[in-house]
Design a protein around this motif. Structure first.
Motif, PDB file in Angstrom:
ATOM      1  N   LEU A 112       0.837  -1.211   0.000  1.00 16.53           N
ATOM      2  CA  LEU A 112       0.000   0.000   0.000  1.00 16.53           C
ATOM      3  C   LEU A 112       0.870   1.259   0.000  1.00 16.53           C
ATOM      4  O   LEU A 112       0.592   2.223  -0.714  1.00 16.53           O
ATOM      5  N   LYS A 113       1.903   1.225   0.794  1.00 18.30           N
ATOM      6  CA  LYS A 113       2.784   2.406   0.882  1.00 18.30           C
ATOM      7  C   LYS A 113       3.449   2.682  -0.472  1.00 18.30           C
ATOM      8  O   LYS A 113       3.520   3.819  -0.930  1.00 18.30           O
ATOM      9  N   ASP A 114       3.919   1.619  -1.131  1.00 16.16           N
ATOM     10  CA  ASP A 114       4.558   1.790  -2.445  1.00 16.16           C
ATOM     11  C   ASP A 114       3.570   2.326  -3.473  1.00 16.16           C
ATOM     12  O   ASP A 114       3.878   3.225  -4.235  1.00 16.16           O
ATOM     13  N   VAL A 115       2.382   1.764  -3.501  1.00 16.31           N
ATOM     14  CA  VAL A 115       1.433   2.130  -4.557  1.00 16.31           C
ATOM     15  C   VAL A 115       0.884   3.548  -4.334  1.00 16.31           C
ATOM     16  O   VAL A 115       0.797   4.336  -5.261  1.00 16.31           O
ATOM     17  N   PHE A 116       0.550   3.870  -3.091  1.00 14.44           N
ATOM     18  CA  PHE A 116      -0.068   5.179  -2.839  1.00 14.44           C
ATOM     19  C   PHE A 116       0.963   6.260  -2.496  1.00 14.44           C
ATOM     20  O   PHE A 116       0.607   7.436  -2.384  1.00 14.44           O
ATOM     21  N   GLN A 117       2.210   5.819  -2.287  1.00 14.21           N
ATOM     22  CA  GLN A 117       3.264   6.787  -1.926  1.00 14.21           C
ATOM     23  C   GLN A 117       2.899   7.571  -0.673  1.00 14.21           C
ATOM     24  O   GLN A 117       3.142   8.783  -0.581  1.00 14.21           O
ATOM     25  N   LYS A 118       2.228   6.906   0.237  1.00 12.64           N
ATOM     26  CA  LYS A 118       1.994   7.514   1.554  1.00 12.64           C
ATOM     27  C   LYS A 118       1.793   6.416   2.581  1.00 12.64           C
ATOM     28  O   LYS A 118       1.491   5.266   2.230  1.00 12.64           O
ATOM     29  N   GLU A 119       1.945   6.811   3.857  1.00 11.48           N
ATOM     30  CA  GLU A 119       1.866   5.820   4.929  1.00 11.48           C
ATOM     31  C   GLU A 119       0.433   5.324   5.088  1.00 11.48           C
ATOM     32  O   GLU A 119      -0.469   6.127   5.299  1.00 11.48           O
ATOM     33  N   PRO A 120       0.234   4.017   5.055  1.00 17.37           N
ATOM     34  CA  PRO A 120      -1.088   3.493   5.401  1.00 17.37           C
ATOM     35  C   PRO A 120      -1.352   3.659   6.897  1.00 17.37           C
ATOM     36  O   PRO A 120      -0.427   3.854   7.682  1.00 17.37           O
ATOM     37  N   VAL A 121      -2.612   3.573   7.272  1.00 19.83           N
ATOM     38  CA  VAL A 121      -2.970   3.636   8.690  1.00 19.83           C
ATOM     39  C   VAL A 121      -3.716   2.359   9.072  1.00 19.83           C
ATOM     40  O   VAL A 121      -4.479   1.814   8.269  1.00 19.83           O
ATOM     41  N   PHE A 122      -3.450   1.877  10.270  1.00 24.23           N
ATOM     42  CA  PHE A 122      -4.191   0.726  10.795  1.00 24.23           C
ATOM     43  C   PHE A 122      -5.364   1.252  11.606  1.00 24.23           C
ATOM     44  O   PHE A 122      -5.175   2.088  12.499  1.00 24.23           O
ATOM     45  N   VAL A 123      -6.545   0.774  11.306  1.00 19.35           N
ATOM     46  CA  VAL A 123      -7.740   1.303  11.980  1.00 19.35           C
ATOM     47  C   VAL A 123      -8.443   0.207  12.755  1.00 19.35           C
ATOM     48  O   VAL A 123      -8.757  -0.860  12.204  1.00 19.35           O
ATOM     49  N   GLY A 124      -8.681   0.477  14.045  1.00 18.09           N
ATOM     50  CA  GLY A 124      -9.531  -0.434  14.802  1.00 18.09           C
ATOM     51  C   GLY A 124      -9.019  -0.874  16.156  1.00 18.09           C
ATOM     52  O   GLY A 124      -9.729  -1.561  16.870  1.00 18.09           O
ATOM     53  N   ARG A 125      -7.828  -0.480  16.506  1.00 24.13           N
ATOM     54  CA  ARG A 125      -7.331  -0.896  17.823  1.00 24.13           C
ATOM     55  C   ARG A 125      -6.250   0.069  18.297  1.00 24.13           C
ATOM     56  O   ARG A 125      -5.712   0.844  17.514  1.00 24.13           O
ATOM     57  N   GLN A 126      -5.955  -0.042  19.593  1.00 27.44           N
ATOM     58  CA  GLN A 126      -4.836   0.731  20.134  1.00 27.44           C
ATOM     59  C   GLN A 126      -3.550   0.185  19.539  1.00 27.44           C
ATOM     60  O   GLN A 126      -3.481  -1.004  19.221  1.00 27.44           O
ATOM     61  N   ALA A 127      -2.550   1.040  19.454  1.00 25.24           N
ATOM     62  CA  ALA A 127      -1.286   0.621  18.844  1.00 25.24           C
ATOM     63  C   ALA A 127      -0.621  -0.485  19.659  1.00 25.24           C
ATOM     64  O   ALA A 127      -0.235  -0.257  20.791  1.00 25.24           O
ATOM     65  N   PRO A 128      -0.482  -1.700  19.085  1.00 24.90           N
ATOM     66  CA  PRO A 128       0.224  -2.744  19.817  1.00 24.90           C
ATOM     67  C   PRO A 128       1.724  -2.717  19.545  1.00 24.90           C
ATOM     68  O   PRO A 128       2.493  -3.381  20.223  1.00 24.90           O
ATOM     69  N   ILE A 129       2.129  -1.943  18.543  1.00 23.51           N
ATOM     70  CA  ILE A 129       3.545  -1.889  18.183  1.00 23.51           C
ATOM     71  C   ILE A 129       3.905  -0.458  17.790  1.00 23.51           C
ATOM     72  O   ILE A 129       3.042   0.300  17.364  1.00 23.51           O
ATOM     73  N   LYS A 130       5.164  -0.158  17.886  1.00 26.25           N
ATOM     74  CA  LYS A 130       5.609   1.200  17.533  1.00 26.25           C
ATOM     75  C   LYS A 130       5.852   1.298  16.021  1.00 26.25           C
ATOM     76  O   LYS A 130       5.831   0.304  15.313  1.00 26.25           O
ATOM     77  N   ASN A 131       6.094   2.492  15.574  1.00 25.57           N
ATOM     78  CA  ASN A 131       6.526   2.794  14.202  1.00 25.57           C
ATOM     79  C   ASN A 131       5.426   2.728  13.150  1.00 25.57           C
ATOM     80  O   ASN A 131       5.704   2.836  11.959  1.00 25.57           O
ATOM     81  N   TYR A 132       4.207   2.481  13.551  1.00 26.03           N
ATOM     82  CA  TYR A 132       3.088   2.510  12.599  1.00 26.03           C
ATOM     83  C   TYR A 132       1.998   3.395  13.195  1.00 26.03           C
ATOM     84  O   TYR A 132       1.898   3.521  14.411  1.00 26.03           O
ATOM     85  N   GLU A 133       1.156   3.957  12.305  1.00 24.64           N
ATOM     86  CA  GLU A 133       0.040   4.768  12.793  1.00 24.64           C
ATOM     87  C   GLU A 133      -1.185   3.884  13.017  1.00 24.64           C
ATOM     88  O   GLU A 133      -1.607   3.153  12.106  1.00 24.64           O
ATOM     89  N   PHE A 134      -1.725   3.971  14.210  1.00 30.02           N
ATOM     90  CA  PHE A 134      -2.947   3.231  14.557  1.00 30.02           C
ATOM     91  C   PHE A 134      -3.993   4.225  15.015  1.00 30.02           C
ATOM     92  O   PHE A 134      -3.683   5.146  15.763  1.00 30.02           O
ATOM     93  N   ILE A 135      -5.240   4.028  14.590  1.00 24.78           N
ATOM     94  CA  ILE A 135      -6.317   4.775  15.242  1.00 24.78           C
ATOM     95  C   ILE A 135      -7.413   3.802  15.653  1.00 24.78           C
ATOM     96  O   ILE A 135      -7.695   2.827  14.959  1.00 24.78           O
ATOM     97  N   GLU A 136      -7.978   4.106  16.821  1.00 22.72           N
ATOM     98  CA  GLU A 136      -9.043   3.236  17.341  1.00 22.72           C
ATOM     99  C   GLU A 136     -10.367   3.599  16.682  1.00 22.72           C
ATOM    100  O   GLU A 136     -10.590   4.768  16.339  1.00 22.72           O
ATOM    101  N   ASP A 137     -11.254   2.622  16.558  1.00 24.07           N
ATOM    102  CA  ASP A 137     -12.588   2.911  16.033  1.00 24.07           C
ATOM    103  C   ASP A 137     -13.280   3.956  16.905  1.00 24.07           C
ATOM    104  O   ASP A 137     -13.242   3.859  18.139  1.00 24.07           O
ATOM    105  N   LEU A 138     -13.925   4.927  16.253  1.00 34.68           N
ATOM    106  CA  LEU A 138     -14.674   5.929  17.025  1.00 34.68           C
ATOM    107  C   LEU A 138     -15.875   5.277  17.701  1.00 34.68           C
ATOM    108  O   LEU A 138     -16.259   5.656  18.803  1.00 34.68           O
ATOM    109  N   ILE A 139     -16.471   4.292  17.011  1.00 29.56           N
ATOM    110  CA  ILE A 139     -17.562   3.517  17.615  1.00 29.56           C
ATOM    111  C   ILE A 139     -17.126   2.051  17.519  1.00 29.56           C
ATOM    112  O   ILE A 139     -16.939   1.539  16.408  1.00 29.56           O
TER     113      ILE A 139
END
Ligand SMILES: Nc1nc2c(ncn2[C@@H]2O[C@H](COP(=O)(O)OP(=O)(O)OP(=O)(O)O)[C@@H](O)[C@H]2O)c(=O)[nH]1
Length: 202
Positions: free
Chosen positions: A38-65
């Motif tokens: 995803l990063k190569d194709v879109f030339q931007k950092e993907p984001v992981f959505v749905g949980r608290q960050a279990p690991i460093k160095n990646y962007e995580f956001i928790e579900d609003l609901i």
């Protein structure tokens, strides 16, 4: 077109029985491969959505609901990122194909509400698809009435990418294989043993 790549990671893995996010194949985390493509194709950092960050160095956001399923991840992404489109995929699809993704991106119609693969049997693949921000009001309405199927967003102005086009790139449609159960995982390991996947470098 401005697109945020999103990897959904908020599932409960009930059928699999343990957290699919940390699933490895040949010692490599599946999500890392997805992230890199995803990063190569879109030339931007993907984001992981749905949980608290279990690991460093990646962007995580928790579900609003919480606990809405994939539509909750899409809703969250559109609330965080003001992009024209979100490209939505899952953390449990080990063989997504970079060239299939490029093909979809290059052919994306800027006016469409969603761009989704459609297979010969009529089945669609909403977890490897582009969604327009124009869908946000509909997403909110559907969540309000507990209509949580991504498919229910796809009733107008949808751009389908058909399997004959996809098969010319990914003949066995491995892109759409996902892991729900331990059996699925065993099958996927067999596919690798038989070397049917040519684009599986980690
Ligand atoms: N952000 C977010 N992602 C989700 C949610 N539910 C499922 N997903 C993700 O959606 C993708 C497909 O998930 P499923 O296999 O349908 O569901 P699952 O919860 O992982 O597995 P089961 O519990 O067996 O249904 C995976 O990437 C999941 O992590 C949710 O509530 N929020």
């Amino acid at each position: 077109m401005n697109t945020k790549p999103v990897i959904l990671v908020g599932g409960k893995s009930r059928r699999f029985g343990s957290d699919k996010f940390f699933l490895t194949i040949n010692g490599n985390l599946i999500f890392e491969r997805t992230y890199r493509i995803l990063k190569d194709v879109f030339q931007k950092e993907p984001v992981f959505v749905g949980r608290q960050a279990p690991i460093k160095n990646y962007e995580f956001i928790e579900d609003l609901i919480p606990n809405l399923g994939p539509i909750g991840g899409l809703y969250t992404a559109f609330n965080y990122f003001n992009t024209d489109f979100v490209f939505l995929t899952a953390c449990d699809m080990p063989f997504i194909n970079r060239e299939v993704l490029k093909f979809m991106m290059e052919n994306l119609d800027r006016n469409t509400y969603a761009c989704v693969p459609k297979l010969e049997n009529g089945y669609i693949e909403p977890l490897f698809a582009f969604y327009s921000k124009k869908l946000l009001p509909k997403i909110e309405r559907n969540i309000e009435v507990n209509n949580l199927k991504l498919r229910s967003l796809l009733d107008e102005n949808v751009q389908y990418v058909y399997s004959d086009e996809i098969k010319s790139i990914d003949p066995e449609l491995l892109t759409f294989l996902n892991i729900n159960t331990k059996n699925d995982f065993d099958k996927i390991c067999k596919i690798l043993e038989n070397e049917k996947v040519t684009d599986f470098a980690f």
